[in-house]
Design a protein around this motif. Structure first.
Motif, PDB file in Angstrom:
ATOM      1  N   LYS A 160       0.814  -1.211   0.000  1.00  0.00           N
ATOM      2  CA  LYS A 160       0.000   0.000   0.000  1.00  0.00           C
ATOM      3  C   LYS A 160       0.856   1.274   0.000  1.00  0.00           C
ATOM      4  O   LYS A 160       0.354   2.364   0.279  1.00  0.00           O
TER       5      LYS A 160
ATOM      6  N   THR B 250       3.011   4.252  -1.955  1.00  0.00           N
ATOM      7  CA  THR B 250       2.604   5.091  -3.085  1.00  0.00           C
ATOM      8  C   THR B 250       3.767   5.356  -4.023  1.00  0.00           C
ATOM      9  O   THR B 250       4.904   5.562  -3.588  1.00  0.00           O
TER      10      THR B 250
ATOM     11  N   TYR C 104      -1.500  -0.543  -8.671  1.00  0.00           N
ATOM     12  CA  TYR C 104      -2.887  -0.167  -8.925  1.00  0.00           C
ATOM     13  C   TYR C 104      -2.915   1.289  -9.353  1.00  0.00           C
ATOM     14  O   TYR C 104      -2.459   2.179  -8.633  1.00  0.00           O
ATOM     15  N   TYR C 105      -3.464   1.535 -10.533  1.00  0.00           N
ATOM     16  CA  TYR C 105      -3.548   2.893 -11.066  1.00  0.00           C
ATOM     17  C   TYR C 105      -4.679   3.657 -10.373  1.00  0.00           C
ATOM     18  O   TYR C 105      -5.823   3.215 -10.373  1.00  0.00           O
ATOM     19  N   LYS C 106      -4.341   4.800  -9.800  1.00  0.00           N
ATOM     20  CA  LYS C 106      -5.347   5.630  -9.128  1.00  0.00           C
ATOM     21  C   LYS C 106      -5.877   6.735 -10.051  1.00  0.00           C
ATOM     22  O   LYS C 106      -7.073   6.813 -10.298  1.00  0.00           O
TER      23      LYS C 106
ATOM     24  N   ASP D 148       0.455  -2.918  -4.483  1.00  0.00           N
ATOM     25  CA  ASP D 148      -0.210  -4.052  -3.805  1.00  0.00           C
ATOM     26  C   ASP D 148      -1.375  -3.598  -2.935  1.00  0.00           C
ATOM     27  O   ASP D 148      -1.493  -3.981  -1.765  1.00  0.00           O
ATOM     28  N   GLY D 149      -2.223  -2.774  -3.475  1.00  0.00           N
ATOM     29  CA  GLY D 149      -3.389  -2.294  -2.733  1.00  0.00           C
ATOM     30  C   GLY D 149      -4.121  -1.257  -3.563  1.00  0.00           C
ATOM     31  O   GLY D 149      -3.683  -0.901  -4.658  1.00  0.00           O
ATOM     32  N   LYS D 150      -5.222  -0.773  -3.034  1.00  0.00           N
ATOM     33  CA  LYS D 150      -6.012   0.223  -3.753  1.00  0.00           C
ATOM     34  C   LYS D 150      -6.051   1.576  -3.061  1.00  0.00           C
ATOM     35  O   LYS D 150      -6.432   2.573  -3.671  1.00  0.00           O
ATOM     36  N   THR D 151      -5.672   1.619  -1.791  1.00  0.00           N
ATOM     37  CA  THR D 151      -5.620   2.888  -1.071  1.00  0.00           C
ATOM     38  C   THR D 151      -4.349   2.940  -0.234  1.00  0.00           C
ATOM     39  O   THR D 151      -3.874   1.913   0.250  1.00  0.00           O
TER      40      THR D 151
ATOM     41  N   ASN E 253       0.991  -1.411 -14.224  1.00  0.00           N
ATOM     42  CA  ASN E 253       0.005  -2.458 -13.943  1.00  0.00           C
ATOM     43  C   ASN E 253       0.639  -3.839 -14.040  1.00  0.00           C
ATOM     44  O   ASN E 253       0.361  -4.723 -13.225  1.00  0.00           O
TER      45      ASN E 253
END
Length: 249
Positions: free
Chosen positions: A85, A87, A110-112, A144-147, A105
């Motif tokens: 997680k 950034t 994870y593309y924000k 390795d996460g979305k947030t 990717n």
């Protein structure tokens, strides 16, 4: 409070291999955009108009296939050394955003979002011939996460930031053709990391990420291949308040 930084003169792809897994909280960087040859073909007189123009420097003039290969290797190592997680935020030409999203990717990011840095006082090149270029893109990923960390203090943060271009006072130790203003880097350091976190800039250039990081009580690691820009970054960062340093040359 003393801040610690480590500066490494060398190739980031090699230097990152020696860094431990899960050891970095934020990667904030400004890699080559691979648009040197494109710009040469479009504006043959631009290097004469601007002595410090990046096309003349030569480091952004490589072949697209080689650039993609190197960026893929970079994101692979970034995925390994960033914490879960963590950034990664990178500046990039709008022409190459899709390419960077694809390789990121593939490496596990994870593309924000893609955002804009708007320059309030851009160089008015050829202003009577076409639109003046006043924007650069940045791309925001989570590992390795979305947030991840997002210190917005419960306030709306747009995918748009505007500042002036780098002032002459920030270039007293020397110039870099694509130097980012410290205020711009402070914006992202504040939002995307906490005090005491480790911030890495693998394409350090003249050190704006480092100046922002050590000035905001983060630990900083910077990697730069060019001896000229490494020396400029060293002077800038070591004169940012009170710092401890380690140089790998």
């Amino acid at each position: 409070m003393k801040k610690t930084y480590r500066l490494i003169k060398g190739d980031c792809l090699l230097s990152m291999k020696s860094m431990p897994d899960n050891s970095v909280d934020l990667i904030l960087t400004d890699p080559p955009y691979n648009i040197g040859k494109f710009m040469q073909n479009r504006q043959a007189n631009l290097n004469r108009m601007r002595q410090n123009f990046f096309v003349g420097a030569g480091w952004d003039n490589g072949e697209y296939t080689e650039w993609i290969k190197n960026m893929s290797l970079f994101f692979k190592e970034a995925h390994r050394i960033l914490k879960k997680k963590g950034t990664l935020l990178t500046f990039m030409s709008a022409l190459k955003v899709e390419s960077i999203v694809d390789v990121a990717n593939a490496a596990g990011f994870y593309y924000k979002t893609t955002g804009i840095w708007h320059k309030t006082n851009p160089m008015p090149r050829n202003m009577n011939l076409h639109f003046v270029n006043s924007n650069e893109s940045w791309i925001y990923f989570i590992n390795d996460g979305k947030t991840g960390i997002f210190n917005n203090d419960d306030k709306l943060e747009l995918d748009f930031i505007q500042t002036g271009v780098t002032s002459s006072s920030e270039k007293k130790y020397g110039k870099h053709p694509t130097q980012k203003p410290v205020a711009l880097m402070q914006h992202f350091v504040k939002l995307l990391s906490n005090e005491g976190d480790v911030v890495l800039d693998p394409f350090m250039g003249s050190g704006s990420t480092g100046v922002a990081s050590v000035g905001m009580d983060r630990e900083f690691i910077g990697i730069e291949l060019s001896e000229k820009y490494f020396d400029i970054a060293t002077e800038r960062i070591k004169n940012t308040n009170s710092v401890q340093q380690k140089l790998d040359i």
